[in-house]
Design an enzyme around this catalytic site. Structure first.
Site, PDB file in Angstrom:
ATOM      1  N   SER A 233       0.722  -1.235  -0.039  1.00 50.23           N
ATOM      2  CA  SER A 233      -0.007   0.021   0.067  1.00 50.23           C
ATOM      3  C   SER A 233       0.955   1.377   0.009  1.00 50.23           C
ATOM      4  O   SER A 233       0.452   2.382  -0.159  1.00 50.23           O
ATOM      5  CB  SER A 233      -1.190   0.007   1.103  1.00 50.23           C
ATOM      6  OG  SER A 233      -0.307   0.022   2.232  1.00 50.23           O
ATOM      7  N   LYS A 278      -5.742   4.983   8.274  1.00 51.01           N
ATOM      8  CA  LYS A 278      -4.622   5.577   7.647  1.00 51.01           C
ATOM      9  C   LYS A 278      -4.967   7.221   7.575  1.00 51.01           C
ATOM     10  O   LYS A 278      -4.217   7.886   7.918  1.00 51.01           O
ATOM     11  CB  LYS A 278      -4.261   5.049   6.293  1.00 51.01           C
ATOM     12  CG  LYS A 278      -3.620   3.753   6.317  1.00 51.01           C
ATOM     13  CD  LYS A 278      -3.438   3.214   5.078  1.00 51.01           C
ATOM     14  CE  LYS A 278      -2.543   1.826   5.071  1.00 51.01           C
ATOM     15  NZ  LYS A 278      -2.277   1.209   3.864  1.00 51.01           N
TER      16      LYS A 278
END
Length: 344
Positions: A233, A278
């Site tokens: 990611s 996040k």
């Protein structure tokens, strides 16, 4: 004189200890950190600017009764069934190996995307077949391990995993092959008999899932110190940091920029897990802008996961919920992300 409650206290203590060590078929996902990329990415002779680009992470661990209970009461701590994290028959060790491979592959993609954008040269050297999983009950079990790198079969070297598979398919069940592989930098050889797959009698193999392993050679050289970070990611942010060091301009323009998203060799930014966590991590780190994958939700995916939304949409909702002033920016490609930072 001992209290009559003492035995109950001992029982409660034992139950509490047991609850902390008994794993459940779930993972707990919570916000991680936003890591500045300048100390992680080193381009030889590269330009280090005033702006800061950051990758974002999640913290994920196997759930026990205590962590499950805590996560169910906290915001942005998510309980995820194990089958949504690990592949069928995949052990925790194999999962960690797969995450490391995905990170390594993500780093290579990031280098190629950044070097293409900066018009810098690079090349690849094929290293062999990388073992991701070993299937239970198949001949490779107990011989090969996730993380092994197969460099030859019967003394023959191959230039791709497809050539490896084609060679194996020329063999019959019970035929034996000599596997030459590398484990922890040590070269080893083992003889393995082939077997039919139970779910596909027309297919013969040793029972591994595999991918190609290639070494990228670039000029200037790029080193990434991200051993403690797994998964793909961080690809988008790696590519932006590498590009930023290859060119004179400060892509971040002195700002703190965070983001997430996989990166393909053609620069396409892909969907990731844990986007809400996040966003929380980026806000805590003082990011002014957060780059979020604007992934397309296909009808097939919507049927499979009713109510699913794009990473960007979920990031916008999370930003609103936590009351951050951080701007959420949708991106579909490396070029989109770069153009936005250069023009804003």
């Amino acid at each position: 004189m001992k209290s009559k409650w003492m035995p109950l206290a001992y029982v409660f203590l034992l139950l509490l200890i047991g609850a902390a060590f008994i794993d459940l078929p779930y993972y707990v996902m919570k916000p991680g950190d936003a890591h500045e990329l300048k100390p992680i990415v080193e381009v030889a002779g590269g330009d280090k600017d005033a702006g800061t680009l950051m990758l974002t992470t999640i913290k994920m661990g196997e759930a026990n009764y205590i962590s499950y209970a805590i996560a169910s009461m906290r915001d942005y701590e998510e309980i995820v069934p194990v089958e949504e994290v690990r592949s069928p028959h995949e052990t925790n060790e194999e999962y960690n190996v797969r995450q490391k491979y995905l990170m390594d592959n993500s780093q290579q993609n990031a280098i190629t995307v950044a070097f293409d954008a900066a018009k810098k040269p690079y090349s690849f050297r094929y290293q062999g077949v990388f073992v991701l999983n070993v299937f239970p009950g198949m001949p490779a079990e107990g011989v090969l391990k996730a993380g092994d790198r197969i460099i030859a079969i019967d003394g023959q070297e191959f230039e791709s995993s497809s050539q490896f598979t084609e060679y194996i398919q020329t063999k019959k069940p019970n035929d034996q092959v000599m596997i030459t592989f590398v484990r922890n930098k040590e070269k080893m050889e083992k003889r393995i008999a082939l077997k039919q797959f139970e779910d596909n009698s027309a297919k013969t193999g040793i029972g591994i899932s595999l991918v190609d392993q290639k070494k990228l050679i670039s000029k200037p050289e790029v080193k990434l110190k991200a051993d403690s970070i797994g998964g793909p990611s961080a690809g988008l942010m790696f590519s932006l940091e590498i590009y930023n060091q290859l060119v004179e301009e400060d892509v971040a323009k002195g700002r703190r920029i965070a983001g997430t998203g996989t990166i393909a060799p053609d620069g396409i930014v892909g969907r990731i897990g844990g986007i809400a966590q996040k966003v929380v991590a980026a806000d805590k780190a003082g990011a002014k802008i957060f780059l979020a994958p604007d992934d397309e939700i296909t009808p097939e995916l919507e049927r499979k996961v009713p109510g699913i939304v794009s990473n960007y949409q979920e990031a916008v909702k999370t930003a609103k919920d936590i009351g951050t002033e951080m701007k959420i920016v949708p991106v579909r490609t490396f070029d989109e992300a770069l153009n936005y930072l250069q023009s804003h």
